[in-house]
Structure formats: structure tokens, C-alpha cells
Design an enzyme around this catalytic site. Structure first.
Site, mmCIF file in Angstrom:
data_model
loop_
_atom_site.group_PDB
_atom_site.id
_atom_site.type_symbol
_atom_site.label_atom_id
_atom_site.label_comp_id
_atom_site.label_asym_id
_atom_site.label_seq_id
_atom_site.Cartn_x
_atom_site.Cartn_y
_atom_site.Cartn_z
ATOM 1 N N PRO A 164 0.937 -1.136 0.033
ATOM 2 C CA PRO A 164 0.068 -0.044 0.060
ATOM 3 C C PRO A 164 0.739 1.165 -0.087
ATOM 4 O O PRO A 164 0.805 1.986 1.029
ATOM 5 C CB PRO A 164 -0.943 -0.068 1.283
ATOM 6 C CG PRO A 164 0.133 -0.956 2.012
ATOM 7 C CD PRO A 164 0.902 -1.903 1.381
ATOM 8 N N CYS A 165 1.562 1.438 -1.051
ATOM 9 C CA CYS A 165 2.654 2.665 -1.040
ATOM 10 C C CYS A 165 1.844 3.993 -1.365
ATOM 11 O O CYS A 165 2.453 5.012 -1.071
ATOM 12 C CB CYS A 165 3.931 2.306 -2.138
ATOM 13 S SG CYS A 165 3.026 1.597 -3.478
ATOM 14 N N HIS A 166 0.526 3.735 -1.438
ATOM 15 C CA HIS A 166 -0.131 5.062 -1.743
ATOM 16 C C HIS A 166 -0.409 5.580 -0.327
ATOM 17 O O HIS A 166 -0.758 6.728 -0.323
ATOM 18 C CB HIS A 166 -1.348 4.873 -2.363
ATOM 19 C CG HIS A 166 -2.445 3.846 -1.469
ATOM 20 N ND1 HIS A 166 -2.422 2.386 -1.849
ATOM 21 C CD2 HIS A 166 -3.367 4.129 -0.826
ATOM 22 C CE1 HIS A 166 -3.045 1.833 -0.962
ATOM 23 N NE2 HIS A 166 -3.803 2.808 -0.335
#
Length: 103
Positions: free
Chosen positions: A49-51
Site C-alpha cells: 500500500p505505497c499510496h
DNA sequence: AGCGTGACGGTCG
DNA sequence: ACGACCGCCACGC
């Protein structure tokens, strides 16, 4: 400490919370490695979940990374609180590892 | 090996 | 509060 550690930390960020590049870097023993953390995100597996990783000002990644408005929608959908100026309210949504049980 | 670059951050004016 | 500047660090050319 390596970039794998960063990935592990990112995977721990719950929906509705965010962390900053500098925060991640510091947690893996690179106090001045914000850029390093950013690079790690660029090379991160899509599952991550690099957002949920943003900069210290509460600004999202440039539009060309996720696509126009994409990161914003993802975070909004997760319940992340935005300020009127379009930045993330870090005071409310910053994820502090280990502070979960400290109500 | 040198130089420019970038999903960054802290300081200073 | 904001923008300009400079410092960091790994990468690619």
C-alpha cells in the site's frame, strides 16, 4: 536494516493512516534517507500500500506516479482526512508504530 | 570516476 | 505560513 524493512513497515500501515518517507527511513536506521525511502517505493511490489506513504508536508506523490487523482481517491476511500488546501492532515492520520495500544 | 537527478527534509529569510 | 536554498543519498548515464 535494508529496503526490505521499509516494505515491512509499509505493509503495517492500516487503512486510514499514512506515513512519511522520512519517518520510514528513520525507523530503519537512515535518519537522512527520505530519498532512499522514496526510491524504495518506486521499486516496491504492487501488493504494498505505497499510496499510504507521502512526504513530510502532507503532499501526495506527483500525479505521474499513480495517475491523475488516483492516490487521492484511494486515501479518501480509506477515510484519510484532508485539509482544505488539499494536503493530508498528518496530525490526525500519521501512523505511529507501537502507539496503537496507547489510547 | 564525474555529474545530474529526484515519490525528500530541515533551515532560513 | 510560504517559498527559496541547501544538504543527503542512491542511481543512471
Amino acid at each position: 536494516m535494508n529496503e526490505g524493512s521499509i516494505y515491512q513497515l509499509v505493509s503495517l500501515i492500516p487503512a486510514g493512516s499514512v506515513m512519511t518517507y522520512g519517518q520510514l527511513a528513520a525507523l530503519v536506521g537512515k535518519p537522512h534517507g527520505a530519498r532512499y525511502a522514496a526510491r524504495a517505493m518506486a521499486a516496491a511490489p504492487g501488493e504494498l500500500p505505497c499510496h499510504r506513504v507521502i512526504n513530510a508536508k502532507g503532499e501526495l506523490a506527483p500525479e505521474h506516479i499513480f495517475g491523475q487523482g488516483v492516490q487521492r481517491q484511494l486515501l479518501l476511500a480509506e477515510g484519510v482526512h484532508f485539509l482544505p488546501d488539499g494536503r493530508v492532515d498528518l496530525r490526525r492520520c500519521r501512523f505511529l508504530p507501537g502507539a496503537a495500544d496507547r489510547i
